[in-house]
Design an enzyme around this catalytic site. Structure first.
Site, PDB file in Angstrom:
ATOM      1  N   GLY A   5      -3.484 -12.213   9.654  1.00 62.95           N
ATOM      2  CA  GLY A   5      -3.829 -11.538   8.422  1.00 62.95           C
ATOM      3  C   GLY A   5      -3.795 -12.287   7.250  1.00 62.95           C
ATOM      4  O   GLY A   5      -3.189 -13.272   7.327  1.00 62.95           O
ATOM      5  N   HIS A  62       2.166  -5.299   6.801  1.00 65.08           N
ATOM      6  CA  HIS A  62       2.646  -6.711   6.115  1.00 65.08           C
ATOM      7  C   HIS A  62       1.772  -6.842   5.061  1.00 65.08           C
ATOM      8  O   HIS A  62       1.930  -7.530   4.181  1.00 65.08           O
ATOM      9  CB  HIS A  62       2.513  -7.792   7.120  1.00 65.08           C
ATOM     10  CG  HIS A  62       2.758  -9.148   6.691  1.00 65.08           C
ATOM     11  ND1 HIS A  62       3.965  -9.904   7.224  1.00 65.08           N
ATOM     12  CD2 HIS A  62       2.146 -10.029   5.810  1.00 65.08           C
ATOM     13  CE1 HIS A  62       3.969 -11.016   6.455  1.00 65.08           C
ATOM     14  NE2 HIS A  62       2.943 -11.187   5.895  1.00 65.08           N
ATOM     15  N   HIS A  81       1.900  -7.157   0.552  1.00 64.13           N
ATOM     16  CA  HIS A  81       1.280  -8.252  -0.147  1.00 64.13           C
ATOM     17  C   HIS A  81       0.576  -7.579  -1.500  1.00 64.13           C
ATOM     18  O   HIS A  81       0.833  -7.986  -2.433  1.00 64.13           O
ATOM     19  CB  HIS A  81       0.315  -9.112   0.507  1.00 64.13           C
ATOM     20  CG  HIS A  81       0.944 -10.293   1.362  1.00 64.13           C
ATOM     21  ND1 HIS A  81       1.698 -10.968   0.824  1.00 64.13           N
ATOM     22  CD2 HIS A  81       0.677 -10.510   2.560  1.00 64.13           C
ATOM     23  CE1 HIS A  81       2.183 -11.890   1.595  1.00 64.13           C
ATOM     24  NE2 HIS A  81       1.761 -11.727   2.702  1.00 64.13           N
TER      25      HIS A  81
HETATM   26 ZN    ZN Z   1       1.897 -12.631   4.375  1.00 58.80          ZN
END
Ligand code: ZN
Length: 152
Positions: free
Chosen positions: A46, A130, A134
């Site tokens: 990712g 996750h 961000h």
């Molecule tokens: Zn990351």
């Protein structure tokens, strides 16, 4: 397409809140393409736009089932709990255990401007959480309950 430079922990851009995407123009499409190329080149699962220095709510994910492009993703439902080891392209060599939901449902917009819903379990649930973290300037490093050594 182009490989973009991945920002590392300590860079201010990684702790800022990203702006919503209001217009999906050629620059956004180019960014999606570059982010996928950058993610694959770095062997990541990712990548979020702030990791390449762009404060827009855009992320790409591929946990092995093909690329997923997310514009303005929002977690709308979570279920259960899992604890797994995470890493991040912005924190090379650092791995740690993080508690995440076992299952998450996310709404997002695709490159054509259409809204869609995606539900992920296991690794996909982790990746969704996750990457969306961000976009709010949150790094997994701050959520680690125990750092672990991983053989490279
Ligand atoms: Zn990351």
């Amino acid at each position: 397409m182009a490989i973009r430079n991945i920002r590392k922990a300590g860079d201010e851009v990684l702790i800022k809140k990203c702006r919503e995407v209001t217009v999906i123009d050629d620059r956004v499409i180019q960014l999606l393409e570059d982010m996928k190329e950058t993610m694959y080149e770095a062997n990541g699962v990712g990548l979020a736009a702030p990791q390449v220095g762009i404060l827009k709510r855009i992320a790409v994910i591929d946990v092995g089932d093909g690329p997923i492009e997310l514009i303005n993703p929002v977690i709308v439902e979570t279920e259960g709990e899992q604890c797994g080891t995470e890493g991040c392209l912005s924190a090379p060599g650092k791995y740690g255990e993080v508690i995440r939901p076992e299952k998450v449902t996310v709404t997002a917009t695709d490159r054509n401007g259409d809204n869609f819903k995606i539900t992920g379990e296991g690794l996909l649930a982790v990746a969704l959480c996750h990457e969306i973290d961000h976009l709010d300037g949150n790094l997994f490093l701050d959520k680690v309950i125990r750092f672990v050594e991983v053989e490279q």
